[in-house]
Scaffold this active site. Structure first.
Site, PDB file in Angstrom:
ATOM      1  CB  THR A  20      -0.944  -0.009   1.222  1.00  0.00           C
ATOM      2  OG1 THR A  20      -1.732  -1.207   1.202  1.00  0.00           O
ATOM      3  CG2 THR A  20      -1.867   1.194   1.205  1.00  0.00           C
ATOM      4  CD  GLU A  21       2.570   3.742   3.827  1.00  0.00           C
ATOM      5  OE1 GLU A  21       2.914   4.696   3.101  1.00  0.00           O
ATOM      6  OE2 GLU A  21       1.896   3.889   4.861  1.00  0.00           O
ATOM      7  CB  SER A  22       6.665   1.683  -1.299  1.00  0.00           C
ATOM      8  OG  SER A  22       6.908   0.332  -0.919  1.00  0.00           O
TER       9      SER A  22
END
Length: 359
Positions: free
Chosen positions: A215-217
């Site tokens: 989700t982040e990267s």
């Protein structure tokens, strides 16, 4: 631009961490973030001057962007979409500029410490195991590890896949490469040994770590954000970084180079998840409700999670503990004041389901 580059490297070190009080770190965080915003704005302005108003492209959490050739050529890896686009506005020999950038991009390693995303230097160090190895196949269906194959593929792309478009005063020449369909899983698999080690050390489910990373990267080791969150798990030096260092008896904050190291980043991000689970939100008795709260807190902070339920911390825990987990989820995804945090819980929770089989 060279001066901007120097400031980008120095800016996070400008604030002295001479004390351990939270307000000192908060003040430093505001100063560093504001300084980074100014420098990024200046960088974007310079790119706009070269490429034009509608052509500003800067690295982000899921986008690797590297300029070269006096900023007239750039490489863009979109880790979400699985596309690699090499573009140039060079007026002398655009084909040569594209070839060089294609080769550099295909062979770039997965150590962000060796590449400066904000300079135009062609400082790519050829890696024995390129970051994109196996995620891109050449025109003969082979993965690309060495310079010879990268050169051959670059020639093929320039000869057969060259595109041309007009943007303002510029003619932009480009080639686009599609990554293999399972590129996301390939990158995730690369970090599994580190994730398993961190999971065992800190007591955090592997599936949650993987879901946060995706989700982040999208498993981009070069990930940066406009808030100067860094690396695979998008750790911010002055918040999660400081908390984790303090819990481990270390002084100050992790450096940018420390957080760009994949193992350090995964350890720090996982340690922070563990702190959310056991310290900041440990009074939530139901493990599913606590997981929902931890996910939301990773994005927006534990305090903001509790304030959704009550301004009084003790009362907030009591309210949560008297709710069914599904109601906690619904409350956080509909009533949290941050739309980003509401969406974040939805995304991470759904993504985690797909990773539970790796635990």
């Amino acid at each position: 631009m060279k001066k901007i580059l120097a400031l980008l490297v120095i800016a996070p070190m400008l604030i002295s961490c001479s004390g351990s009080k939270k307000n000192q770190f908060d003040e430093a965080f505001v100063k560093d973030t504001n300084g980074f915003d100014i420098l990024m704005g200046q960088f974007a302005h310079n790119i706009e001057n070269i490429w034009g108003m509608n052509e500003v492209l800067i690295a982000g959490p899921k986008d690797y962007v590297k300029y070269s050739d006096q900023y007239y050529t750039r490489s863009h890896i979109n880790f979400d979409a699985g596309t690699i686009t090499i573009e140039t506005i060079s007026g002398t020999d655009p084909a040569a500029s594209l070839r060089q950038a294609i080769v550099s991009t295909l062979l770039v390693g997965d150590d962000p410490g060796n590449v400066d995303l904000y300079s135009d230097a062609n400082d790519i160090q050829i890696s024995r195991e390129p970051m994109l190895y196996g995620q891109v196949l050449d025109n003969t269906g082979q993965p690309i590890r060495w310079v010879g194959r990268a050169n051959s593929f670059a020639d093929y792309l320039v000869q057969n896949k060259l595109m041309r478009r007009q943007s303002g005063m510029h003619i932009i020449y480009s080639v686009t490469i599609q990554m293999v369909p399972n590129h996301l899983n390939q990158r995730a698999h690369k970090y599994l040994p580190m994730i398993r080690e961190a999971s065992a050390k800190y007591g955090v489910d592997q599936s949650l770590i993987l879901a946060i990373m995706q989700t982040e990267s999208a498993f981009n080791p070069y990930a940066v954000s406009n808030a100067d969150a860094l690396g695979l798990m998008q750790v911010v030096q002055h918040s999660a970084g400081v908390d984790v260092f303090k819990s481990e008896g270390k002084w100050g904050k992790p450096s940018r180079s420390y957080l760009f190291d994949p193992q350090n980043n995964i350890n720090t991000g996982t340690a922070y998840l563990a702190m959310l689970q056991t310290t900041y939100l440990g009074n939530i008795s139901n493990p599913t409700s606590r997981r929902y709260a931890v996910i939301t807190a990773y994005n927006g902070g534990a305090g903001s999670v509790l304030r959704v339920f009550s301004q009084n911390k003790t009362q907030a825990f009591n309210i949560i503990n008297n709710m069914a987990p599904g109601d906690v989820y619904t409350t956080l995804t509909t009533k949290h004041p941050s739309a980003e945090s509401r969406r974040y819980l939805y995304k991470v929770n759904n993504t985690q389901r797909s990773y539970r089989r790796v635990d």
